[in-house]
Design an enzyme around this catalytic site. Structure first.
Site, mmCIF file in Angstrom:
data_model
loop_
_atom_site.group_PDB
_atom_site.id
_atom_site.type_symbol
_atom_site.label_atom_id
_atom_site.label_comp_id
_atom_site.label_asym_id
_atom_site.label_seq_id
_atom_site.Cartn_x
_atom_site.Cartn_y
_atom_site.Cartn_z
ATOM 1 N N ASP A 26 0.831 -1.206 0.000
ATOM 2 C CA ASP A 26 0.000 0.000 0.000
ATOM 3 C C ASP A 26 0.870 1.261 0.000
ATOM 4 O O ASP A 26 1.963 1.265 0.544
ATOM 5 C CB ASP A 26 -0.910 -0.016 1.239
ATOM 6 C CG ASP A 26 -2.061 0.973 1.116
ATOM 7 O OD1 ASP A 26 -2.380 1.389 -0.028
ATOM 8 O OD2 ASP A 26 -2.652 1.332 2.153
ATOM 9 N N GLY A 27 0.325 2.313 -0.615
ATOM 10 C CA GLY A 27 0.998 3.615 -0.583
ATOM 11 C C GLY A 27 1.504 4.112 -1.929
ATOM 12 O O GLY A 27 2.166 5.147 -1.996
ATOM 13 N N ASN A 28 1.158 3.405 -3.012
ATOM 14 C CA ASN A 28 1.608 3.836 -4.341
ATOM 15 C C ASN A 28 1.075 5.224 -4.702
ATOM 16 O O ASN A 28 1.787 6.055 -5.257
ATOM 17 C CB ASN A 28 1.123 2.864 -5.417
ATOM 18 C CG ASN A 28 1.752 1.496 -5.298
ATOM 19 O OD1 ASN A 28 2.698 1.304 -4.531
ATOM 20 N ND2 ASN A 28 1.232 0.533 -6.049
ATOM 21 N N HIS A 43 2.065 3.346 -9.129
ATOM 22 C CA HIS A 43 1.846 1.910 -9.356
ATOM 23 C C HIS A 43 2.997 1.317 -10.176
ATOM 24 O O HIS A 43 3.435 0.198 -9.934
ATOM 25 C CB HIS A 43 0.520 1.672 -10.077
ATOM 26 C CG HIS A 43 -0.682 2.072 -9.256
ATOM 27 N ND1 HIS A 43 -0.837 1.713 -7.943
ATOM 28 C CD2 HIS A 43 -1.786 2.814 -9.568
ATOM 29 C CE1 HIS A 43 -1.979 2.206 -7.473
ATOM 30 N NE2 HIS A 43 -2.566 2.880 -8.445
ATOM 31 N N SER A 72 -10.909 -6.978 -4.118
ATOM 32 C CA SER A 72 -12.231 -7.005 -4.748
ATOM 33 C C SER A 72 -12.919 -5.644 -4.611
ATOM 34 O O SER A 72 -13.855 -5.349 -5.348
ATOM 35 C CB SER A 72 -13.083 -8.132 -4.153
ATOM 36 O OG SER A 72 -12.930 -8.216 -2.755
ATOM 37 N N ARG A 77 -12.367 2.118 -7.721
ATOM 38 C CA ARG A 77 -11.493 3.241 -8.108
ATOM 39 C C ARG A 77 -11.891 3.765 -9.487
ATOM 40 O O ARG A 77 -12.601 3.083 -10.239
ATOM 41 C CB ARG A 77 -10.040 2.774 -8.110
ATOM 42 C CG ARG A 77 -9.595 2.430 -6.705
ATOM 43 C CD ARG A 77 -8.112 2.217 -6.634
ATOM 44 N NE ARG A 77 -7.742 1.969 -5.237
ATOM 45 C CZ ARG A 77 -6.527 2.057 -4.755
ATOM 46 N NH1 ARG A 77 -5.535 2.381 -5.553
ATOM 47 N NH2 ARG A 77 -6.282 1.825 -3.487
ATOM 48 N N LEU A 137 10.673 -20.820 -4.460
ATOM 49 C CA LEU A 137 9.803 -19.857 -3.769
ATOM 50 C C LEU A 137 8.444 -19.900 -4.463
ATOM 51 O O LEU A 137 8.384 -19.921 -5.695
ATOM 52 C CB LEU A 137 10.401 -18.451 -3.891
ATOM 53 C CG LEU A 137 9.537 -17.273 -3.414
ATOM 54 C CD1 LEU A 137 9.453 -17.258 -1.885
ATOM 55 C CD2 LEU A 137 10.100 -15.942 -3.894
#
Ligand code: IPE
Ligand code: IPE
Ligand code: MG
Length: 270
Positions: A26-28, A43, A72, A77, A137
């Site tokens: 979060d925080g873009n 982003h 979801s 936006r 991974l």
């Protein structure tokens, strides 16, 4: 990852590395706004931060990394931001896939992908197929994902399975009945949850799976997040005592930390 370990990456002999780390990136938007740039520039920069984080997690031996890329609720936006995010997601898969594959990363997506454009759906399933055998991974991207959706889809699949196999639909459902139908059923539950960007909420991420996860929040905005922050979060994780309902004294007697109560995790304890 095969790159040289960086000095700020956690020293492996200091205790248990979390097996599974889940991150709300979060925080873009705020990162971009502070630079008087459009949100999509944030982003774009955020997509680059994903690469650094995957690399850092691979280097310190984290086995499962789950990243919240699109919730979801994010359909709410502005349409141009949603469409730019979808384009960016597709491009990131195209640009990163061969590198991920080369480094032994298994790529997976959780969430309701039926709402994505067919081309994106195809890209996702091709990427999943290509990397299905990789073991270094497991990188899971949560896209059009919601924790409540996850529980609801698990109930629906459980009922469908019961109908198929002739089990009464009103037979009681317990936690271990539902668990195999949840997203991430074949991964251990997250040990460490990270949220960047300063908000201290779950925002409908993995509601079921985070029941006993250690939570770590940072003011750092996602585009600025990197190996040093992964190290700080892991160091905090290592300093914690995971009691899973027991007392400290019980843990000392047992000599080791117990597994979560819902031990029916397919990947199991080490
Ligand atoms: C996270 O950054 C990315 C997505 C939710 C897709 P935000 O876009 O939420 O950034 P802020 O919270 O507005 O700064
Ligand atoms: C959560 O971030 C979802 C993702 C990071 C993908 P949001 O920015 O959408 O969360 P809220 O709206 O602040 O709770
Ligand atoms: Mg946000």
């Amino acid at each position: 990852m095969r790159h040289e370990s960086q000095a700020n990456v956690v020293n492996l002999d200091q205790g248990a590395v979390p097996r599974h780390v889940a991150i709300i990136m979060d925080g873009n938007g705020r990162w971009a706004r502070r630079r008087h740039l459009p949100r999509i520039a944030g982003h774009r920069k955020g997509a680059q931060a994903v690469r650094a984080t995957v690399q850092a997690c691979g280097e310190i031996g984290i086995e499962y990394l789950t990243l919240f890329a699109f919730s979801s609720e994010n359909w709410r936006r502005p349409a141009d931001e949603v469409s730019a995010l979808m384009t960016l997601f597709a491009r990131a898969i195209e640009d990163e896939l061969s590198r991920l594959h080369e480094h032994g990363v298994r790529f997976r997506v959780i969430g309701d992908r039926s709402r994505f454009e067919p081309r994106l759906q195809q890209l996702i399933s091709d990427a999943e197929q290509l990397t299905a055998g990789n073991r270094r991974l497991v990188l899971t991207i949560a896209a059009n994902y919601g924790g409540r959706w996850d529980v609801a889809q698990a109930v629906n699949r459980l009922l469908a399975e019961r109908a198929r196999s002739g089990i009464a639909l009103d037979a009681p459902v317990d936690e271990s009945d539902l668990q195999p139908f949840l997203s991430l059923a074949d991964a251990p539950e997250p040990d460490l949850f990270i949220r960047t960007g300063g908000e201290t909420r779950i925002s409908n991420f993995l509601l079921w799976q985070l029941a006993y996860t250690e939570l770590w929040f940072t003011e750092t905005l996602w585009p600025d997040f990197g190996a040093a922050d992964v190290s700080a979060a892991v160091a905090s994780f290592r300093s914690r005592e995971r009691r899973f309902g027991r007392t400290s004294e019980q843990l000392r007697v047992a000599g080791e930390v117990e597994s979560p109560p819902l031990a029916a995790q397919a990947a199991g304890a080490r």
